[in-house]
Design a protein around this motif. Structure first.
Motif, PDB file in Angstrom:
ATOM      1  N   HIS A  34       0.829  -1.215   0.000  1.00 10.93           N
ATOM      2  CA  HIS A  34       0.000   0.000   0.000  1.00 10.93           C
ATOM      3  C   HIS A  34       0.857   1.256   0.000  1.00 10.93           C
ATOM      4  O   HIS A  34       0.599   2.202  -0.748  1.00 10.93           O
ATOM      5  CB  HIS A  34      -0.920  -0.003   1.219  1.00 10.93           C
ATOM      6  N   TRP A  35       1.868   1.263   0.841  1.00  8.58           N
ATOM      7  CA  TRP A  35       2.744   2.435   0.897  1.00  8.58           C
ATOM      8  C   TRP A  35       3.491   2.633  -0.425  1.00  8.58           C
ATOM      9  O   TRP A  35       3.631   3.747  -0.908  1.00  8.58           O
ATOM     10  CB  TRP A  35       3.763   2.264   2.026  1.00  8.58           C
ATOM     11  N   GLY A  36       3.964   1.511  -0.983  1.00  8.97           N
ATOM     12  CA  GLY A  36       4.802   1.605  -2.172  1.00  8.97           C
ATOM     13  C   GLY A  36       4.085   2.142  -3.390  1.00  8.97           C
ATOM     14  O   GLY A  36       4.686   2.838  -4.218  1.00  8.97           O
ATOM     15  N   VAL A  37       2.784   1.832  -3.559  1.00 10.17           N
ATOM     16  CA  VAL A  37       2.067   2.268  -4.761  1.00 10.17           C
ATOM     17  C   VAL A  37       1.317   3.582  -4.561  1.00 10.17           C
ATOM     18  O   VAL A  37       0.626   4.043  -5.462  1.00 10.17           O
ATOM     19  CB  VAL A  37       1.071   1.194  -5.243  1.00 10.17           C
ATOM     20  N   THR A  38       1.469   4.186  -3.392  1.00 14.45           N
ATOM     21  CA  THR A  38       0.761   5.440  -3.127  1.00 14.45           C
ATOM     22  C   THR A  38       1.388   6.587  -3.910  1.00 14.45           C
ATOM     23  O   THR A  38       2.603   6.776  -3.904  1.00 14.45           O
ATOM     24  CB  THR A  38       0.791   5.774  -1.623  1.00 14.45           C
ATOM     25  N   VAL A  39       0.527   7.345  -4.563  1.00 12.99           N
ATOM     26  CA  VAL A  39       0.959   8.534  -5.303  1.00 12.99           C
ATOM     27  C   VAL A  39       0.359   9.758  -4.623  1.00 12.99           C
ATOM     28  O   VAL A  39      -0.849   9.798  -4.360  1.00 12.99           O
ATOM     29  CB  VAL A  39       0.484   8.484  -6.769  1.00 12.99           C
ATOM     30  N   ILE A  40       1.181  10.732  -4.346  1.00  9.73           N
ATOM     31  CA  ILE A  40       0.714  11.966  -3.723  1.00  9.73           C
ATOM     32  C   ILE A  40       0.736  13.084  -4.754  1.00  9.73           C
ATOM     33  O   ILE A  40       1.748  13.318  -5.420  1.00  9.73           O
ATOM     34  CB  ILE A  40       1.601  12.377  -2.523  1.00  9.73           C
ATOM     35  N   ASP A  41      -0.407  13.705  -4.933  1.00  8.47           N
ATOM     36  CA  ASP A  41      -0.470  14.894  -5.780  1.00  8.47           C
ATOM     37  C   ASP A  41      -1.376  15.915  -5.096  1.00  8.47           C
ATOM     38  O   ASP A  41      -1.673  15.778  -3.912  1.00  8.47           O
ATOM     39  CB  ASP A  41      -0.950  14.558  -7.195  1.00  8.47           C
ATOM     40  N   ARG A  42      -1.814  16.914  -5.831  1.00  8.21           N
ATOM     41  CA  ARG A  42      -2.635  17.973  -5.229  1.00  8.21           C
ATOM     42  C   ARG A  42      -3.899  18.198  -6.059  1.00  8.21           C
ATOM     43  O   ARG A  42      -3.878  18.053  -7.284  1.00  8.21           O
ATOM     44  CB  ARG A  42      -1.833  19.271  -5.113  1.00  8.21           C
ATOM     45  N   ASP A  43      -4.991  18.561  -5.355  1.00  5.60           N
ATOM     46  CA  ASP A  43      -6.238  18.846  -6.044  1.00  5.60           C
ATOM     47  C   ASP A  43      -6.256  20.302  -6.511  1.00  5.60           C
ATOM     48  O   ASP A  43      -5.248  21.014  -6.389  1.00  5.60           O
ATOM     49  CB  ASP A  43      -7.438  18.532  -5.142  1.00  5.60           C
ATOM     50  N   ALA A  44      -7.406  20.725  -7.031  1.00  8.11           N
ATOM     51  CA  ALA A  44      -7.498  22.081  -7.576  1.00  8.11           C
ATOM     52  C   ALA A  44      -7.267  23.148  -6.514  1.00  8.11           C
ATOM     53  O   ALA A  44      -6.813  24.264  -6.830  1.00  8.11           O
ATOM     54  CB  ALA A  44      -8.876  22.273  -8.219  1.00  8.11           C
ATOM     55  N   ALA A  45      -7.551  22.815  -5.268  1.00  9.03           N
ATOM     56  CA  ALA A  45      -7.359  23.783  -4.184  1.00  9.03           C
ATOM     57  C   ALA A  45      -5.950  23.729  -3.606  1.00  9.03           C
ATOM     58  O   ALA A  45      -5.648  24.453  -2.653  1.00  9.03           O
ATOM     59  CB  ALA A  45      -8.380  23.525  -3.075  1.00  9.03           C
ATOM     60  N   LEU A 368       6.662  18.394   1.122  1.00  6.01           N
ATOM     61  CA  LEU A 368       5.978  17.263   0.488  1.00  6.01           C
ATOM     62  C   LEU A 368       6.221  17.265  -1.016  1.00  6.01           C
ATOM     63  O   LEU A 368       5.683  18.104  -1.741  1.00  6.01           O
ATOM     64  CB  LEU A 368       4.474  17.331   0.764  1.00  6.01           C
ATOM     65  N   PRO A 369       7.009  16.337  -1.524  1.00  2.00           N
ATOM     66  CA  PRO A 369       7.242  16.274  -2.972  1.00  2.00           C
ATOM     67  C   PRO A 369       6.090  15.568  -3.678  1.00  2.00           C
ATOM     68  O   PRO A 369       5.440  14.692  -3.106  1.00  2.00           O
ATOM     69  CB  PRO A 369       8.528  15.459  -3.087  1.00  2.00           C
ATOM     70  N   THR A 370       5.836  15.950  -4.916  1.00  2.00           N
ATOM     71  CA  THR A 370       4.790  15.306  -5.716  1.00  2.00           C
ATOM     72  C   THR A 370       5.337  14.979  -7.108  1.00  2.00           C
ATOM     73  O   THR A 370       4.837  15.477  -8.121  1.00  2.00           O
ATOM     74  CB  THR A 370       3.555  16.218  -5.842  1.00  2.00           C
ATOM     75  N   PRO A 371       6.356  14.111  -7.178  1.00  5.85           N
ATOM     76  CA  PRO A 371       6.941  13.781  -8.480  1.00  5.85           C
ATOM     77  C   PRO A 371       5.983  12.962  -9.340  1.00  5.85           C
ATOM     78  O   PRO A 371       5.082  12.296  -8.832  1.00  5.85           O
ATOM     79  CB  PRO A 371       8.178  12.977  -8.117  1.00  5.85           C
ATOM     80  N   GLN A 372       6.178  12.989 -10.624  1.00 11.36           N
ATOM     81  CA  GLN A 372       5.335  12.248 -11.560  1.00 11.36           C
ATOM     82  C   GLN A 372       5.574  10.753 -11.407  1.00 11.36           C
ATOM     83  O   GLN A 372       6.709  10.296 -11.241  1.00 11.36           O
ATOM     84  CB  GLN A 372       5.625  12.675 -12.997  1.00 11.36           C
ATOM     85  N   VAL A 373       4.490   9.984 -11.473  1.00 13.87           N
ATOM     86  CA  VAL A 373       4.593   8.528 -11.328  1.00 13.87           C
ATOM     87  C   VAL A 373       5.528   7.951 -12.387  1.00 13.87           C
ATOM     88  O   VAL A 373       5.422   8.268 -13.566  1.00 13.87           O
ATOM     89  CB  VAL A 373       3.211   7.871 -11.449  1.00 13.87           C
ATOM     90  N   GLY A 374       6.437   7.097 -11.948  1.00 17.69           N
ATOM     91  CA  GLY A 374       7.347   6.435 -12.870  1.00 17.69           C
ATOM     92  C   GLY A 374       8.612   7.204 -13.172  1.00 17.69           C
ATOM     93  O   GLY A 374       9.525   6.651 -13.792  1.00 17.69           O
ATOM     94  N   SER A 375       8.674   8.455 -12.757  1.00 18.86           N
ATOM     95  CA  SER A 375       9.877   9.247 -13.007  1.00 18.86           C
ATOM     96  C   SER A 375      10.996   8.810 -12.067  1.00 18.86           C
ATOM     97  O   SER A 375      10.763   8.133 -11.058  1.00 18.86           O
ATOM     98  CB  SER A 375       9.581  10.731 -12.818  1.00 18.86           C
ATOM     99  N   ALA A 376      12.221   9.229 -12.392  1.00 20.26           N
ATOM    100  CA  ALA A 376      13.353   8.896 -11.535  1.00 20.26           C
ATOM    101  C   ALA A 376      13.162   9.481 -10.140  1.00 20.26           C
ATOM    102  O   ALA A 376      13.514   8.850  -9.132  1.00 20.26           O
ATOM    103  CB  ALA A 376      14.649   9.407 -12.160  1.00 20.26           C
ATOM    104  N   ALA A 377      12.598  10.685 -10.087  1.00 20.37           N
ATOM    105  CA  ALA A 377      12.363  11.310  -8.771  1.00 20.37           C
ATOM    106  C   ALA A 377      11.347  10.515  -7.965  1.00 20.37           C
ATOM    107  O   ALA A 377      11.495  10.366  -6.742  1.00 20.37           O
ATOM    108  CB  ALA A 377      11.884  12.749  -8.971  1.00 20.37           C
ATOM    109  N   TRP A 378      10.310   9.997  -8.634  1.00 22.74           N
ATOM    110  CA  TRP A 378       9.289   9.217  -7.929  1.00 22.74           C
ATOM    111  C   TRP A 378       9.895   7.942  -7.365  1.00 22.74           C
ATOM    112  O   TRP A 378       9.648   7.594  -6.211  1.00 22.74           O
ATOM    113  CB  TRP A 378       8.137   8.891  -8.872  1.00 22.74           C
ATOM    114  N   TRP A 379      10.676   7.242  -8.184  1.00 21.31           N
ATOM    115  CA  TRP A 379      11.309   6.012  -7.696  1.00 21.31           C
ATOM    116  C   TRP A 379      12.308   6.313  -6.583  1.00 21.31           C
ATOM    117  O   TRP A 379      12.396   5.573  -5.607  1.00 21.31           O
ATOM    118  CB  TRP A 379      12.009   5.291  -8.852  1.00 21.31           C
ATOM    119  N   GLY A 380      13.058   7.406  -6.726  1.00 22.04           N
ATOM    120  CA  GLY A 380      14.012   7.767  -5.689  1.00 22.04           C
ATOM    121  C   GLY A 380      13.340   8.125  -4.379  1.00 22.04           C
ATOM    122  O   GLY A 380      13.892   7.894  -3.297  1.00 22.04           O
ATOM    123  N   TRP A 381      12.128   8.656  -4.456  1.00 20.48           N
ATOM    124  CA  TRP A 381      11.379   9.051  -3.274  1.00 20.48           C
ATOM    125  C   TRP A 381      10.830   7.837  -2.525  1.00 20.48           C
ATOM    126  O   TRP A 381      10.496   7.934  -1.346  1.00 20.48           O
ATOM    127  CB  TRP A 381      10.255   9.987  -3.693  1.00 20.48           C
TER     128      TRP A 381
END
Length: 480
Positions: A34-45, A368-381
């Motif tokens: 669950h932790w590993g596949v979690t993606v954090i991004d932001r909504d319109a607000a 709180l970083p919000t790197p794109q899924v699959g990017s090097a930054a996301w994997w590094g995070w």
């Protein structure tokens, strides 16, 4: 550490330690997954939101065949429930008393989560938080409760389902698999709601296999198992495997689960072949975990493909049992397994709350970083993300784990005894209210405006059921 050493020293020689290892591994894999596949991004607000990364990582779908371990937990649950129910009856107790004892271990830790989340939601509302946002946070934190709903139901049904197993053996799970197949055909031809019964039939089928595994590890001639497990019901002595089939008093020939190496290999190979046919060739998704946006899901409710995976997992479990048991005879591995099992439900219940807290802390600190899924930054995070979550969860377990650990030692029915019809009916009613409350919460939309996070009817039902079970465990109504 001293208590762990004492529990390890008191472990009965015939204990099936492998069952405890599987339980600990299954929950650990669920948490890390669950932790590993979690993606954090932001909504319109600009507020943090989360979702699964699987929708963006189709290459990872076959990996979910390894990551989907909930069937293992139901398999182990069937084994442990059969063992503890058998022991209870051998001491002169009955099914209702067994259910009451089981509620201590299952409901107490859950009540701690529900009460803390409700208090947190109320405090957030007093500080001006939006009701919809409060519900979203609580919804995310209570995702693990959908699993608990299913498990509580199979626990309540254990006495009658184990009676069916004792009479019909492997025929019982085969009938349940057939019902799952009918549900699958219905949802392939129409709305997915037509397969709603699979939530019950699918998990019951896996749970029944746990009964069969227990049955294969114990012979009726050996008598009831002795001793009390550290943190979980005590399985039977690991004695010679009984004959593959026998006839009971009804004259029905009952087939036992064969556990030889050839059978285990056949289960593993046949199960994997069936998974490939049903997913790669057939209509079911390859992913064994929920993928956002997909109409069909192998887990909600369980599909034939998931049951085929469960058969393969059982084959692998049987193949690895002997070396695992030898390894678990060493003091350090066994103490580690005991430690996890003492708080295993707490770990599961609080692992997404740990994610909520960490996201909130990082967001408040502007880190709180919000790197794109699959990017090097996301994997590094992923690495610092998992490490920080582990720290937060460790704190939560240190605070709330003692609730579960004390529940493991709370055995009001150890001396047996019969339960009155009134207390038996109240026990079942308590379970029903708890399950109903959790079910209503799970079915309530994520963005419903709920001031307390949990719908009030769900909260009232749950607390009423938990309260009744608590009163019954304390001895209320046992006289007269």
């Amino acid at each position: 550490m001293r208590r762990l050493g004492q529990l390890a020293e008191r472990t009965p020689a015939g204990r099936e330690r492998y069952v405890d290892l599987l339980r600990a591994l299954a929950i650990t894999m669920v948490v890390v997954g669950h932790w590993g596949v979690t993606v954090i991004d932001r909504d319109a607000a600009g507020r943090p939101t989360g979702h699964s990364a699987l929708g963006d990582l189709p290459w990872a779908y076959p990996v979910t065949w390894l990551a989907q371990v909930i069937p293992v937990f139901f398999l182990v649950g069937g084994y442990a429930n059969a063992a503890s129910l058998t022991r209870r009856k051998a001491r002169g107790g009955d099914a209702a008393g067994w259910l009451l004892d089981r509620s201590a271990r299952l409901v107490r830790p859950t009540s701690a989560l529900v009460l803390v989340l409700t208090a947190g939601a109320a405090l957030a509302r007093l500080r001006g938080a939006d009701a919809t946002q409060v519900r979203t946070v609580v919804w995310f934190a209570t995702i693990p409760l959908w699993f608990l709903v299913a498990y509580l139901v199979v626990v309540v049904l254990t006495p009658p389902m184990y009676a069916l197993h004792r009479r019909y053996g492997l025929l019982a799970p085969l009938v349940l698999v057939g019902l799952v197949a009918l549900g699958d055909v219905a949802r392939l031809a129409g709305p997915t709601a037509l397969a709603g019964g699979n939530y019950l039939f699918g998990w019951l089928a896996v749970h029944q296999l746990g009964f069969a595994w227990y049955d294969a590890r114990s012979a009726a001639a050996n008598g009831p198992p002795a001793g009390t497990a550290p943190g979980s019901p005590e399985p039977p002595p690991a004695t010679a495997t009984p004959a593959p089939s026998e006839s009971d008093r009804t004259g029905v020939r009952r087939r036992r689960l064969p556990t030889s190496r050839p059978v285990a290999l056949a289960l593993l190979a046949g199960g994997l072949a069936a998974v490939v046919l049903l997913t790669v060739v057939g209509p079911w998704p390859v992913a064994m975990l929920k993928v956002p946006g997909e109409r069909l899901d192998n887990t909600a409710p369980p599909s034939l493909a998931l049951l085929a995976l469960a058969a393969a997992q059982l084959g692998l479990i049987l193949l690895l049992r002997d070396p695992a048991e030898r390894w678990l005879r060493r003091p350090r591995p066994w103490r580690a397994v005991i430690a996890v099992n003492l708080v295993v439900l707490t770990v599961f219940l609080w692992h997404l709350t740990a994610a909520v807290l960490l996201i909130g802390l990082l967001d408040a600190a502007g880190l709180l970083p919000t790197p794109q899924v699959g990017s090097a930054a996301w994997w590094g995070w992923r690495i610092p993300w998992l490490l920080m979550l582990g720290v937060v969860l460790a704190v939560l377990v240190a605070v709330f784990g003692p609730v579960e650990a004390r529940s493991a030692r709370h055995r009001p029915g150890r001396r047996g005894g019969r339960t009155s019809r009134t207390r038996a009916a109240l026990t079942v009613a308590g379970y029903a209210a708890v399950v109903g409350g959790l079910l209503v919460n799970s079915a309530t939309p994520q963005r419903a405006p709920e001031p307390l996070g949990t719908p009030v009817p769900a909260l009232v039902a749950y607390l009423a059921g938990a309260g009744v079970l608590r009163l019954l465990r304390s001895g209320w109504g046992s006289r007269g």
